[in-house]
Motif scaffolding. Structure first.
Motif, PDB file in Angstrom:
ATOM      1  N   THR A 208       0.835  -1.216   0.000  1.00  0.00           N
ATOM      2  CA  THR A 208       0.000   0.000   0.000  1.00  0.00           C
ATOM      3  C   THR A 208       0.863   1.257   0.000  1.00  0.00           C
ATOM      4  O   THR A 208       0.553   2.231  -0.687  1.00  0.00           O
ATOM      5  CB  THR A 208      -0.940  -0.006   1.212  1.00  0.00           C
TER       6      THR A 208
ATOM      7  N   CYS B 156       2.026   1.895  -3.420  1.00  0.00           N
ATOM      8  CA  CYS B 156       0.966   2.500  -4.242  1.00  0.00           C
ATOM      9  C   CYS B 156       0.881   3.998  -3.993  1.00  0.00           C
ATOM     10  O   CYS B 156       0.856   4.807  -4.934  1.00  0.00           O
ATOM     11  CB  CYS B 156      -0.381   1.856  -3.925  1.00  0.00           C
ATOM     12  N   SER B 157       0.825   4.400  -2.719  1.00  0.00           N
ATOM     13  CA  SER B 157       0.643   5.813  -2.377  1.00  0.00           C
ATOM     14  C   SER B 157       1.830   6.663  -2.805  1.00  0.00           C
ATOM     15  O   SER B 157       1.671   7.847  -3.119  1.00  0.00           O
ATOM     16  CB  SER B 157       0.413   5.955  -0.861  1.00  0.00           C
TER      17      SER B 157
ATOM     18  N   LEU C 161       4.572   1.895  -7.752  1.00  0.00           N
ATOM     19  CA  LEU C 161       4.018   0.740  -8.456  1.00  0.00           C
ATOM     20  C   LEU C 161       3.129   1.214  -9.597  1.00  0.00           C
ATOM     21  O   LEU C 161       2.318   2.130  -9.428  1.00  0.00           O
ATOM     22  CB  LEU C 161       3.214  -0.146  -7.488  1.00  0.00           C
TER      23      LEU C 161
ATOM     24  N   ARG D  40       0.700  -0.432 -11.267  1.00  0.00           N
ATOM     25  CA  ARG D  40      -0.671  -0.927 -11.346  1.00  0.00           C
ATOM     26  C   ARG D  40      -1.608  -0.326 -10.302  1.00  0.00           C
ATOM     27  O   ARG D  40      -2.782  -0.672 -10.253  1.00  0.00           O
ATOM     28  CB  ARG D  40      -0.687  -2.454 -11.205  1.00  0.00           C
ATOM     29  N   CYS D  41      -1.118   0.515  -9.442  1.00  0.00           N
ATOM     30  CA  CYS D  41      -1.983   1.084  -8.411  1.00  0.00           C
ATOM     31  C   CYS D  41      -1.496   2.490  -8.063  1.00  0.00           C
ATOM     32  O   CYS D  41      -0.393   2.894  -8.411  1.00  0.00           O
ATOM     33  CB  CYS D  41      -1.991   0.213  -7.156  1.00  0.00           C
ATOM     34  N   GLY D  42      -2.360   3.212  -7.393  1.00  0.00           N
ATOM     35  CA  GLY D  42      -2.030   4.560  -6.939  1.00  0.00           C
ATOM     36  C   GLY D  42      -2.832   4.863  -5.706  1.00  0.00           C
ATOM     37  O   GLY D  42      -3.129   3.964  -4.907  1.00  0.00           O
TER      38      GLY D  42
ATOM     39  N   ASP E  82      -6.145   5.829  -3.417  1.00  0.00           N
ATOM     40  CA  ASP E  82      -7.535   5.399  -3.440  1.00  0.00           C
ATOM     41  C   ASP E  82      -8.406   6.624  -3.711  1.00  0.00           C
ATOM     42  O   ASP E  82      -8.596   7.471  -2.840  1.00  0.00           O
ATOM     43  CB  ASP E  82      -7.912   4.763  -2.097  1.00  0.00           C
TER      44      ASP E  82
ATOM     45  N   ASN F  66      -4.372   3.269  -0.577  1.00  0.00           N
ATOM     46  CA  ASN F  66      -5.108   2.272  -1.347  1.00  0.00           C
ATOM     47  C   ASN F  66      -4.954   0.902  -0.686  1.00  0.00           C
ATOM     48  O   ASN F  66      -4.322  -0.011  -1.237  1.00  0.00           O
ATOM     49  CB  ASN F  66      -4.590   2.237  -2.787  1.00  0.00           C
TER      50      ASN F  66
ATOM     51  N   TYR G  46      -5.878  -2.575  -2.432  1.00  0.00           N
ATOM     52  CA  TYR G  46      -4.896  -3.200  -3.326  1.00  0.00           C
ATOM     53  C   TYR G  46      -3.867  -3.973  -2.503  1.00  0.00           C
ATOM     54  O   TYR G  46      -3.509  -5.106  -2.838  1.00  0.00           O
ATOM     55  CB  TYR G  46      -4.215  -2.143  -4.184  1.00  0.00           C
TER      56      TYR G  46
END
Length: 358
Positions: A130, A133-134, A138, A140-142, A144, A163, A166
């Protein structure tokens, strides 16, 4: 000539023996913490050479290689946090000097300690992924972005919320994979997956809200807020409380399925956030190299406490401890110097220390 049932029984016994002795049947992906940071942990070739990963986890590594650096960070987080939470206990999360069994064979037993490490491990993977992501690490994610609108408290949801969905989903895919491969009808896989989920819930139920004020001259006419994960130290403390109140369970059959029920029928069934264990812990007093238990000889303990977990009688497994004096150098007579530093003197103090003896 053996019957078909005898052959099946022999096969089942061999499989159970494999589960009990094979080095990748526990949370041995934690051995990623021992890899040098200069060595890559993603890509088809490196994934196949990573020690401690199950076959399924190697597949996850190859399919989602960008996340594996976060998994390495998670392994480091687990060891550091476990040693902090258990620093005053008989078992202080001591690690083995080499090999994939970071915590020794302690993790191959269905004890409270194994329950805690499994829960902490799943939480660490969710947190580390997570964070990736933030921070935009990564692809594939960012953040939320689903948290939007005005809250019942009157502030505006905005900003970069963590997020966590994820991170939790990846933790379920990666950490639970080894247990699912064994089949969810045996006690240990059921115990481990239950504790994995308890670890993730320790994050979900302790999410925090951070806000920023907007207005003239710093007034807070409008607040925009976002959701963030709790510090991992908080997650570790929550799971440590769950460790102290863990429920001993046994494998039971309910209709066509198996489940874990309290061994004591007077105890209420464990909630999803509770830790569960199947086996009584060893006393951790004596040196047991085969199981990775260093014993408590030479350990520091609190000589002024009798009932606390760090008290000498508990840590040293009885009255076997010695007292001695030691000289310590500490900062003292600190003064603020304008501008802007603090200057201190070095003072020597003689203190009483207590250590476990043989």
């Amino acid at each position: 000539m053996p019957t078909v049932s005898a052959v099946n029984l022999t096969a089942q016994l061999l499989l159970l023996l494999l589960w009990a002795t094979h080095p990748t049947m526990a949370t041995n992906w934690l051995s990623l913490a021992r890899m040098p940071r200069s060595r890559p942990v993603s890509g088809a070739a490196p994934c196949g050479r990573l020690r401690g990963l199950s076959v399924g986890q190697v597949g996850v590594c190859r399919a989602r290689g960008e996340v594996m650096e976060s998994v390495r960070k998670a392994a480091e987080m687990v060891i550091e946090e476990c040693q902090h939470q258990f620093r005053n206990r008989r078992w202080n999360c001591s690690t083995t000097p080499r090999g994939v069994n970071v915590f020794g064979r302690v993790m191959n037993q269905g004890t409270r300690e194994a329950a805690f490490v499994h829960a902490l491990s799943s939480a660490a993977v969710a947190v580390a992924v997570t964070r990736g992501c933030s921070r935009g690490e990564l692809e594939r994610c960012g953040c939320d972005r689903k948290v939007r609108g005005v809250s019942p408290e009157g502030f505006q949801w905005s900003g970069c919320s963590d997020n966590l969905s994820y991170g939790v989903a990846f933790s379920q895919t990666f950490v639970d994979e080894t247990e699912r491969a064994k089949g969810m009808s045996a006690g240990r896989p059921l115990m481990n997956v239950h504790n994995h989920e308890a670890g993730r819930k320790a994050i979900l139920h302790n999410m925090q809200v951070e806000c920023k004020c907007h207005g003239v001259s710093g007034s807070c006419e409008l607040r925009t807020c976002w959701k963030v994960m709790p510090p991992f130290r908080r997650v570790g403390a929550v799971l440590k409380e769950r460790f102290d109140g863990a429920t001993e369970v046994r494998l039971s059959r309910i209709g066509s399925r198996t489940a874990l029920l309290p061994r004591d029928p007077q105890v209420k069934p464990p909630a999803a956030r509770d830790l569960v264990y199947l086996a009584v812990s060893p006393d951790f007093c004596r040196l047991d190299p085969d199981n990775g238990i260093p014993g408590t000889v030479g350990r520091r303990c609190n000589g002024t406490s009798r009932l606390a977990p760090d008290g000498c009688e508990l840590v040293c497994c009885g009255p076997g401890y010695r007292a001695g004096r030691a000289e310590m150098v500490q900062r003292c007579s600190c003064k603020f110097s304008w501008c802007c530093s603090v200057r201190c003197q070095q003072c020597k103090n003689t203190v009483m220390i207590h250590t476990c003896r043989e």
